[in-house]
Design a protein around this motif. Structure first.
Motif, PDB file in Angstrom:
ATOM      1  N   ASN A   1       0.821  -1.214   0.000  1.00 11.50           N
ATOM      2  CA  ASN A   1       0.000   0.000   0.000  1.00 11.50           C
ATOM      3  C   ASN A   1       0.857   1.267   0.000  1.00 11.50           C
ATOM      4  O   ASN A   1       2.088   1.215   0.088  1.00 11.50           O
ATOM      5  N   GLU A   2       0.163   2.407  -0.092  1.00  4.42           N
ATOM      6  CA  GLU A   2       0.845   3.695  -0.236  1.00  4.42           C
ATOM      7  C   GLU A   2       1.742   4.002   0.979  1.00  4.42           C
ATOM      8  O   GLU A   2       2.878   4.442   0.829  1.00  4.42           O
ATOM      9  N   ASP A   3       1.215   3.732   2.184  1.00  4.85           N
ATOM     10  CA  ASP A   3       2.021   3.977   3.387  1.00  4.85           C
ATOM     11  C   ASP A   3       3.338   3.191   3.335  1.00  4.85           C
ATOM     12  O   ASP A   3       4.407   3.714   3.657  1.00  4.85           O
ATOM     13  N   ALA A   4       3.226   1.942   2.928  1.00  3.03           N
ATOM     14  CA  ALA A   4       4.428   1.098   2.870  1.00  3.03           C
ATOM     15  C   ALA A   4       5.430   1.666   1.866  1.00  3.03           C
ATOM     16  O   ALA A   4       6.638   1.714   2.131  1.00  3.03           O
TER      17      ALA A   4
ATOM     18  N   GLU B   1      10.583   4.197   0.889  1.00  2.00           N
ATOM     19  CA  GLU B   1      11.264   5.303   0.228  1.00  2.00           C
ATOM     20  C   GLU B   1      12.112   6.087   1.234  1.00  2.00           C
ATOM     21  O   GLU B   1      13.244   6.446   0.987  1.00  2.00           O
ATOM     22  N   LYS B   2      11.506   6.295   2.414  1.00  8.67           N
ATOM     23  CA  LYS B   2      12.136   7.166   3.405  1.00  8.67           C
ATOM     24  C   LYS B   2      13.195   6.416   4.244  1.00  8.67           C
ATOM     25  O   LYS B   2      14.240   6.975   4.555  1.00  8.67           O
ATOM     26  N   PHE B   3      12.925   5.166   4.616  1.00  4.79           N
ATOM     27  CA  PHE B   3      13.790   4.509   5.611  1.00  4.79           C
ATOM     28  C   PHE B   3      14.604   3.330   5.086  1.00  4.79           C
ATOM     29  O   PHE B   3      15.395   2.749   5.832  1.00  4.79           O
ATOM     30  N   TRP B   4      14.409   2.924   3.843  1.00  2.95           N
ATOM     31  CA  TRP B   4      15.243   1.860   3.266  1.00  2.95           C
ATOM     32  C   TRP B   4      16.317   2.452   2.395  1.00  2.95           C
ATOM     33  O   TRP B   4      16.037   3.424   1.694  1.00  2.95           O
ATOM     34  N   PRO B   5      17.511   1.888   2.344  1.00  7.26           N
ATOM     35  CA  PRO B   5      17.962   0.828   3.236  1.00  7.26           C
ATOM     36  C   PRO B   5      18.117   1.355   4.654  1.00  7.26           C
ATOM     37  O   PRO B   5      18.546   2.494   4.844  1.00  7.26           O
ATOM     38  N   GLY B   6      17.783   0.512   5.637  1.00  5.20           N
ATOM     39  CA  GLY B   6      17.895   0.941   7.024  1.00  5.20           C
ATOM     40  C   GLY B   6      17.178   0.005   7.975  1.00  5.20           C
ATOM     41  O   GLY B   6      16.619  -1.005   7.558  1.00  5.20           O
ATOM     42  N   PRO B   7      17.148   0.374   9.280  1.00  5.78           N
ATOM     43  CA  PRO B   7      16.703  -0.542  10.333  1.00  5.78           C
ATOM     44  C   PRO B   7      15.180  -0.622  10.498  1.00  5.78           C
ATOM     45  O   PRO B   7      14.664  -0.448  11.601  1.00  5.78           O
ATOM     46  N   LEU B   8      14.474  -0.852   9.409  1.00  5.73           N
ATOM     47  CA  LEU B   8      13.015  -0.946   9.439  1.00  5.73           C
ATOM     48  C   LEU B   8      12.570  -2.206   8.703  1.00  5.73           C
ATOM     49  O   LEU B   8      12.948  -2.425   7.549  1.00  5.73           O
TER      50      LEU B   8
ATOM     51  N   MET C   1       9.150   9.305  13.994  1.00  8.04           N
ATOM     52  CA  MET C   1       9.816   9.453  12.692  1.00  8.04           C
ATOM     53  C   MET C   1       8.888   9.003  11.568  1.00  8.04           C
ATOM     54  O   MET C   1       8.817   9.647  10.511  1.00  8.04           O
ATOM     55  N   MET C   2       8.149   7.918  11.808  1.00  5.92           N
ATOM     56  CA  MET C   2       7.258   7.423  10.755  1.00  5.92           C
ATOM     57  C   MET C   2       6.047   8.327  10.591  1.00  5.92           C
ATOM     58  O   MET C   2       5.578   8.553   9.476  1.00  5.92           O
ATOM     59  N   GLU C   3       5.558   8.860  11.716  1.00  2.00           N
ATOM     60  CA  GLU C   3       4.357   9.700  11.631  1.00  2.00           C
ATOM     61  C   GLU C   3       4.621  11.029  10.943  1.00  2.00           C
ATOM     62  O   GLU C   3       3.687  11.689  10.502  1.00  2.00           O
ATOM     63  N   THR C   4       5.874  11.434  10.835  1.00  2.00           N
ATOM     64  CA  THR C   4       6.141  12.663  10.080  1.00  2.00           C
ATOM     65  C   THR C   4       6.017  12.434   8.577  1.00  2.00           C
ATOM     66  O   THR C   4       5.880  13.379   7.828  1.00  2.00           O
ATOM     67  N   VAL C   5       6.060  11.178   8.119  1.00  2.00           N
ATOM     68  CA  VAL C   5       5.942  10.943   6.671  1.00  2.00           C
ATOM     69  C   VAL C   5       4.641  10.251   6.256  1.00  2.00           C
ATOM     70  O   VAL C   5       4.216  10.375   5.104  1.00  2.00           O
ATOM     71  N   ILE C   6       4.009   9.496   7.183  1.00  2.00           N
ATOM     72  CA  ILE C   6       2.686   8.943   6.878  1.00  2.00           C
ATOM     73  C   ILE C   6       1.746   9.358   8.005  1.00  2.00           C
ATOM     74  O   ILE C   6       2.163  10.037   8.936  1.00  2.00           O
ATOM     75  N   GLY C   7       0.483   8.960   7.919  1.00  3.24           N
ATOM     76  CA  GLY C   7      -0.452   9.330   8.977  1.00  3.24           C
ATOM     77  C   GLY C   7      -0.187   8.558  10.245  1.00  3.24           C
ATOM     78  O   GLY C   7       0.951   8.288  10.603  1.00  3.24           O
ATOM     79  N   LYS C   8      -1.263   8.196  10.893  1.00  2.00           N
ATOM     80  CA  LYS C   8      -1.172   7.561  12.198  1.00  2.00           C
ATOM     81  C   LYS C   8      -0.467   6.201  12.148  1.00  2.00           C
ATOM     82  O   LYS C   8      -0.658   5.408  11.240  1.00  2.00           O
ATOM     83  N   VAL C   9       0.361   5.964  13.177  1.00  2.00           N
ATOM     84  CA  VAL C   9       1.001   4.664  13.369  1.00  2.00           C
ATOM     85  C   VAL C   9       0.679   4.217  14.791  1.00  2.00           C
ATOM     86  O   VAL C   9       0.787   5.018  15.725  1.00  2.00           O
ATOM     87  N   GLU C  10       0.248   2.980  14.951  1.00  2.00           N
ATOM     88  CA  GLU C  10      -0.057   2.492  16.293  1.00  2.00           C
ATOM     89  C   GLU C  10       1.077   1.636  16.832  1.00  2.00           C
ATOM     90  O   GLU C  10       1.899   1.144  16.075  1.00  2.00           O
ATOM     91  N   THR C  11       1.106   1.472  18.159  1.00  2.00           N
ATOM     92  CA  THR C  11       2.081   0.572  18.770  1.00  2.00           C
ATOM     93  C   THR C  11       1.330  -0.563  19.440  1.00  2.00           C
ATOM     94  O   THR C  11       0.420  -0.326  20.232  1.00  2.00           O
ATOM     95  N   ASP C  12       1.677  -1.791  19.091  1.00  2.00           N
ATOM     96  CA  ASP C  12       1.079  -2.966  19.696  1.00  2.00           C
ATOM     97  C   ASP C  12       1.312  -2.916  21.216  1.00  2.00           C
ATOM     98  O   ASP C  12       2.409  -2.605  21.669  1.00  2.00           O
TER      99      ASP C  12
END
Ligand code: TXA
Ligand code: MG
Length: 358
Positions: free
Chosen positions: A83-86, A91-98, A204-215
């Protein structure tokens, strides 16, 4: 026997990488550095090869592996809808620790996903990892290269401590930069959900996509319900000694740790203390190992597992550790500490007295 080769990340010797590629293509196991921790690699699309990983680590077979790729093209092979968020996160965090979780394709064997219909994928940024994935031409399944339940390896020597004789090769690329495993985010629902906090934070993720939840489980709050990242349900990152976290005002914390350590020593017990730089001189009992400054979370993250392993080489029976604030990277650090302590926490009140003990 396990072959150890050294590769300088700043000047990669491709002849050495080719030896490792050969092993991977033949279904063998190679441990290699990533920017987070050392990984234990096998051919992700070869079910037989990834089964060997579980055997070498003593890992429960329902605990899925992360697949490491070096090119965006490899993704189509492994996952269904993106999806678009992914797309934005990659785009923003790869390559990297995500690490991102998607629906898997039929090509990915269940032995790699622990029987799940989803698959975890990440593109590491470590030059040795990238060189190995590219040269071998395969997608590499790689959990952390430790014995299941032990602290993750941040140096090649940690890998050998655990897996010498059980795997084909270790590539020594020096100490890793981050020291905590990647952030894992489940992208299969409407809202992305963090299953394991790491260097890439929710903010960091919420600055580039909308809401992110934490389990809930990822916050380390409770072990009562079935975690969504199967690996998070096991006792983890644990030193041999009993680890106890002490939470509260920093001054009170060091006072209380001194008191508890003194008590135990008087009973003939061996005690260890994990101290921040600010507090280290205030401790007068036990074996004190400094982990880094309270104001420098990156250093604390980088040192955490190697400090826990250092205590494994002593005869310490109890380790007291100052808890730190659980914001941003602090949340990832506290998540690992809570797991390593099996949620053993002493909470102090405003007067420095024990308010609650779990
Ligand atoms: O930084 C890292 O992620 C390191 C380096 C080597 O890349 N790898 C790592 O792998 O930490 P491992 O196996 O130690 O942790 C993988 C975690 C486990 O908690 C597992 O349950 C979760 O990822 N996981 C893997 N696939 C999953 C899936 N399809 N759904 C939910 N959780 C998954
Ligand atoms: Mg692990």
């Amino acid at each position: 026997n396990t072959k150890l080769i050294a590769v300088d990340p700043k000047n990669i010797d491709m002849n050495k990488i080719k030896q490792a590629s050969e092993i991977l293509r033949n279904g063998g196991l190679v441990a290699f550095p990533t920017e987070t921790v050392y990984g234990l690699g096998a051919d992700a699309l070869n079910g037989e090869a990834s089964r060997k990983i579980y055997e070498a680590k003593g890992r429960p077979s329902d605990n899925p592996l992360i697949i490491h790729i070096a090119e965006m093209n490899s993704l189509e092979f492994l996952v269904g809808e993106v999806n678009e968020d992914a797309r934005i996160l990659m785009e923003k965090f790869w390559p990297g620790p995500l690490t991102l979780i998607f629906k898997k394709t039929d090509r990915v064997p269940y032995s790699t996903t622990g029987g799940l219909e989803t698959v975890a994928v990440r593109m590491p940024s470590h030059p040795v990892a990238i060189a190995l994935i590219r040269d071998s031409g395969i997608c590499i399944a790689a959990p952390s290269a430790n014995t299941s339940g032990k602290p993750s390896p941040t140096k090649a020597s940690h890998v050998l401590e655990d897996l010498n004789g059980r795997i084909d090769m270790v590539i020594d690329g020096g100490d890793v930069g981050i020291g905590l495993e990647s952030t894992i985010v489940d992208m299969t629902g409407n809202v992305p959900v963090i299953l394991r906090p790491g260097y890439v934070t929710r903010e960091m993720m919420e600055t580039v996509i909308g809401k992110v939840e934490t389990d809930e489980q990822a916050k380390g709050a409770s072990d009562d319900f079935r975690p969504r990242a199967p690996g998070m349900k096991y006792r983890h990152y644990a030193p041999k000694a009993e680890l106890i976290l002490v939470k509260g005002d920093a001054g009170h914390v060091s006072e209380k740790i001194n008191e508890l350590a003194k008590d135990e020593e008087s009973q003939g017990k061996k005690v260890g203390i994990i101290a921040t730089t600010e507090m280290e001189r205030g401790y007068h009992y036990g074996t004190v190992i400094t982990i880094g400054s309270r104001s420098d979370r990156e250093t604390i993250a980088r040192n955490l597992y190697s400090v826990l392993r250092e205590f494994d080489n002593t005869d310490v029976e109890t380790i007291y550790c100052e808890a730190i604030e659980g914001d941003n990277l602090g949340q990832a650090i506290m998540n690992r500490l809570k797991k390593a302590s099996s949620n053993h926490i002493i909470q102090l009140d405003n007067d420095g007295e024990i308010e609650e003990q779990t």
